[in-house]
Design an enzyme around this catalytic site. Structure first.
Site, PDB file in Angstrom:
ATOM      1  CB  THR A 184       9.286  42.284 -75.392  1.00 13.64           C
ATOM      2  OG1 THR A 184       8.181  41.617 -74.805  1.00 13.64           O
ATOM      3  CG2 THR A 184       9.352  41.978 -76.868  1.00 13.64           C
ATOM      4  CD  GLU A 185      13.384  42.027 -79.762  1.00 16.81           C
ATOM      5  OE1 GLU A 185      14.618  42.038 -79.672  1.00 16.81           O
ATOM      6  OE2 GLU A 185      12.761  41.416 -80.656  1.00 16.81           O
ATOM      7  CG  PHE A 186      17.259  42.192 -72.983  1.00 15.95           C
ATOM      8  CD1 PHE A 186      17.728  41.843 -71.725  1.00 15.95           C
ATOM      9  CD2 PHE A 186      17.197  41.200 -73.952  1.00 15.95           C
ATOM     10  CE1 PHE A 186      18.132  40.536 -71.443  1.00 15.95           C
ATOM     11  CE2 PHE A 186      17.592  39.896 -73.681  1.00 15.95           C
ATOM     12  CZ  PHE A 186      18.064  39.562 -72.418  1.00 15.95           C
TER      13      PHE A 186
ATOM     14  CD1 TRP B  79      17.365  43.198 -77.678  1.00 16.94           C
ATOM     15  CD2 TRP B  79      18.901  41.839 -76.803  1.00 16.94           C
ATOM     16  NE1 TRP B  79      17.013  41.910 -77.978  1.00 16.94           N
ATOM     17  CE2 TRP B  79      17.929  41.050 -77.450  1.00 16.94           C
ATOM     18  CE3 TRP B  79      19.971  41.186 -76.162  1.00 16.94           C
ATOM     19  CZ2 TRP B  79      17.993  39.655 -77.487  1.00 16.94           C
ATOM     20  CZ3 TRP B  79      20.022  39.802 -76.205  1.00 16.94           C
ATOM     21  CH2 TRP B  79      19.050  39.045 -76.860  1.00 16.94           C
TER      22      TRP B  79
END
Lengths: 439, 419
Positions: B145-147, B298
């Site tokens: 999730t979200e890097f 990120w």
């Protein structure tokens, strides 16, 4: 820069937010280098302070030559736009039909409500200040007295606060040719909804139209002024009010016996404009979900008897309390002991009380129909008619301590930028603008 | 011989409806179906359909020299199936070319990795299985999730058999090192770490249409020049939010034209080639280890988790949710597990963020008027969910004890009969 300011209220003689606002504003303006002469209807009862000169209109002498010039100027300035009733008529900004009848009766008994004093060839009037039944007569007399003061003083700008002082501002502008700044704290449409007093509205319109610049306390008010009165939009600036940060002097400890309860506060006039019935309806909804909450309604007004009956009808009287009109320390205590402050106003040009509540670290729930909601990001907001939404938010604040804590924390940060100093900077810029850059 | 590794992050969250304290215990419809549907259809029209068509065209034009990968979240797949099935058909067509890899992740785009090992594992397995079912291949690469990434994630993913992890190449993690090499986590040969080239990625995904940016207007030649400027790079990882193409930067910004010309411009330079993540993990030797103790993501300048867990309301909400974790799984009710998963989506927490001005991108804005409203709504929903859970538990235990009570009288009758 010398400012001649006309106002109707000034601490310690206050009946609403207008006086509080004028105080904070002038104090900051004085610090920013403005010299202010503040003309009140009556200033003989204390209220002296070091940052401005309070002048009392009451008792100012008008000589014959002045009277002549004034009559001439008034002809031009007022004739088309302002119509003072020739008979005494009770006008009060917050008047209802019932209280109107009472006031008429009072006037009849009182007979001549003011004295015209002759001394040599000069004369003057005695004003009582406040919002008496003969407000319109007072306004007319105030205008002439204030003009008399203006003729003796030297100044660069005339700055007037709300409609009671607009005729005076117009008169002085006609007499001296100095630029006029009209500050609008509330419009007749805010006070009365659609049932406006035409005479007051007429004065408001005339004052705003003849002003060189209009200062509105919120975008909401600016919109009203532009849409309802047709004031050219480019002439109207928005300067939001602020709050003077005074140290909270006393810490109030929540008494042990009520520590397990939550308290929700309404503080303001109990009138249509402030939406107290929406507060009560929300209270009813909240109590269905959370019985352990107390609601306080502090203030007085024409809707109070109706609401007391309604509380009984709803069978919430044991949870919904009427605190009456509070003063001074009582107000501080009330704020300090509350877990949430609610302002469900139907129409609120600005609304300073939420900022005061925030001084006591009380989270606030505001109606979206208020000017103050334009400056407060970290407040809960609801439409005043949406009592379910309001109740939902009240429950959430009382139920989740971290919501209240987060609101208070961020509000405290936000309050740092809501300062009269910033207001003063904006007003000084406006003064410079209307005087064409003179210092 | 720099490889270009492209990954498109595809995620759609379900927005909650206005759920008040009066709905708790009364009804359990949490999502705003109309709004979710409208939003998805709009975005499918401006972004998903045209962009997917374009990529298909590019693969055919470059005779399979152009490759890319997709990390599609489970909630996005749910929404496609529900509102715009043609979007999935487009992705299937891409999968059929053999040039596109599908990357796994937690199905609900959740923060489960931080709070529940079992739930994380369950979501990853579920999502991998689903991707295999739709696109025909078991995913070998992973993007959280979200890097989000830390050393522990590498450990967990090794156990799950992944070969590559896509993560943010945040400066505070890399230090003096370049993101343009393959790395590993300390002490682990696999999975390989493919770290995003933050600058080049965001030139396209964030800054492309910003007229105030010194790089504007960004042409493919200019961008190719910047890529080849990365001297002796092994790999350049470009991870982009799919929204950037047609939604964040609209059609008029020229983003689709940029994309159309991009492969040709890169392939004109013989040193460059396109690779999918698992291909890169297989072919490129790692240059060293990267030690990531704290989670990175990120998002924002900080590249940390403050977007989701920055204030007490967010922490309160996330803790309240995962406090139910064991109970939900122990009960095993399919309906409750489904809702539990949906309540984990990262947006529920970022909507409560009080980082007012920095946090949101226009195409991923907060559907609530304020973070306070988001928190109130979420907590109301959670309260109802907990009530349903408690009721289901009670019903289940009743069944059990009812069964238990039924037996003793039986025994008695047996005994009586014996007598």
């Amino acid at each position: 820069m010398r400012i001649l300011m006309f106002g109707w209220e000034f601490p310690p003689h206050i009946s609403g937010g207008l006086g509080t606002a004028c105080f904070g504003m002038t104090q900051a303006l004085a610090r920013a280098g403005a010299e202010i002469i503040f003309v009140l209807p009556r200033a003989d009862r204390g209220g002296a302070n070091d940052f401005l000169r309070l002048a009392s209109a009451s008792g100012a002498l008008i000589n014959e030559e002045m009277a002549l010039r004034m009559d001439e100027a008034a002809q031009n300035a007022w004739r088309e736009s302002i119509r003072f009733l020739s008979v005494d008529s009770p006008i009060f900004p917050y008047l209802t039909p019932e209280s109107y009848a009472q006031s008429v009766e009072w006037l009849r008994q009182q007979g001549e409500t003011y004295r015209r004093r002759q001394s040599g060839r000069s004369f003057t009037y005695e004003l009582s200040g406040g919002y008496g039944p003969d407000l319109m007569g007072e306004v007319r007399r105030y205008s002439r007295l204030a003009a008399a003061i203006a003729l003796r003083e030297s100044f660069d700008v005339i700055h007037v606060h709300d409609w009671m002082t607009y005729p005076a501002g117009m008169l002085v502008k006609a007499l001296t040719g100095k630029p006029l700044v009209a500050h609008i704290h509330a419009t007749e449409f805010d006070r009365s909804g659609e049932n406006i007093n035409e005479q007051v509205a007429g004065m408001e319109r005339a004052g705003l139209m003849s002003a060189d610049r209009v200062v509105a306390v919120s975008h909401l008010t600016r919109k009203t002024v532009v849409e309802r009165y047709g004031v050219p939009a480019q002439k109207v600036s928005v300067v939001h009010n602020a709050v003077a940060r005074h140290e909270v002097e006393r810490r109030y400890v929540v008494p042990p016996r009520i520590r397990h309860e939550k308290r929700v506060l309404f503080l303001g006039r109990v009138t249509f404009q402030k939406g107290p019935e929406y507060f009560m309806e929300s209270a009813r909804l909240v109590l269905r979900k959370m019985p352990n909450v107390r609601f306080f309604m502090a203030g007085s007004g024409d809707m109070l008897p109706m609401l007391i009956r309604r509380a009984g009808q709803l069978r919430i009287g044991n949870r919904f309390h009427f605190a009456g009109f509070l003063r001074g320390e009582e107000v501080d205590r009330m704020f300090a002991l509350s877990d949430l402050y609610v302002m469900p106003s139907v129409s609120e040009p600005f609304g300073i009380t939420p900022l005061e509540a925030m001084l006591y670290d009380v989270p606030v729930l505001l109606s979206r129909q208020s000017g103050v909601s334009e400056v407060l990001k970290h407040a809960l907001k609801a439409d005043f008619w949406d009592t379910r939404d309001m109740a939902d938010k009240i429950c959430a604040v009382l139920r989740y301590p971290c919501l209240a804590a987060e609101l208070v924390k961020n509000c405290r940060q936000e309050m740092k930028s809501i300062r009269w100093e910033n207001v003063a900077v904006q007003l000084m810029a406006i003064y410079r603008d209307v005087t064409g850059g003179c210092q | 011989m720099p490889a270009l590794c492209l990954c498109f992050d595809v995620h759609e969250a379900y927005r909650l409806r206005k759920y008040t304290v009066f709905d708790i215990g009364q009804n359990s419809v949490y999502e705003d179906d109309d709004r979710n549907c409208d939003a998805l259809i709009a975005i499918a029209r401006s972004c998903y359909l045209p962009m997917t068509d374009l990529l298909l065209k590019l693969i055919r034009r470059h005779k399979k020299a152009f490759k890319c990968s997709f990390a599609i979240s489970g909630t996005a797949l749910d929404q496609f199936e529900q509102y715009a099935p043609e979007v999935i058909d487009g992705f299937k067509a891409l999968a059929a070319t053999g040039c596109v890899e599908f990357v796994s992740g937690p199905s609900a785009y959740s923060l489960a990795f931080l709070y529940s090992e079992q739930e994380f594992e369950r979501q990853v397995k579920e999502h991998s299985l689903r991707l295999k079912g739709i696109f025909g291949k078991k995913p070998l690469a992973f993007r959280n999730t979200e890097f989000m990434y830390s050393n522990e994630l590498a450990q967990a993913l090794k156990a799950l058999g992944f070969k590559a992890i896509l993560a943010e190449g945040a400066e505070h993690v890399l230090g003096w090192r370049s993101p343009n090499y393959v790395y590993t986590a300390p002490g682990l040969a696999e999975p390989r770490l493919l770290l995003r080239n933050m600058l080049l990625s965001e030139d396209v995904s964030i800054r492309f249409s910003n007229r105030g940016w010194s790089g504007w207007p960004l042409t493919t030649e200019k961008f190719a020049g910047w890529c080849s400027g990365a001297d002796d790079a092994d790999i350049i990882n470009l991870y982009w939010d799919y929204h950037a193409f047609g939604m964040r930067h609209d059609k008029e910004s020229g983003i689709l034209d940029f994309m159309e010309a991009f492969p040709a411009a890169m392939l004109a330079d013989k040193r460059f080639s396109f690779m999918t993540p698992s291909e890169a993990a297989k072919k490129i030797e790692p240059k060293g280890e990267v030690d990531v103790l704290d989670l990175v993501s990120w998002r924002d300048n900080e590249r940390d988790l403050t977007m989701w867990l920055g204030n007490d309301m967010q922490k309160d909400a996330v803790h309240a949710l995962y406090a139910l974790d064991g109970r939900v799984r122990a009960l095993g009710d399919a309906g409750l597990i489904h809702d539990y998963e949906r309540l984990q989506t990262a947006e529920h927490f970022s909507n409560i963020s009080t980082k007012w001005f920095t946090g949101y991108l226009a195409d991923r804005s907060n559907p609530f008027e304020s973070p306070y409203d988001a928190y109130i709504t979420y907590m109301n929903v959670l309260a109802d969910f907990e009530m349903r859970l408690a009721a289901a538990e009670k019903a289940a235990s009743k069944k059990k004890t009812a069964g238990g009570r039924a037996r003793p009288p039986k025994k008695k009758t047996d005994a009586q009969q014996k007598k």
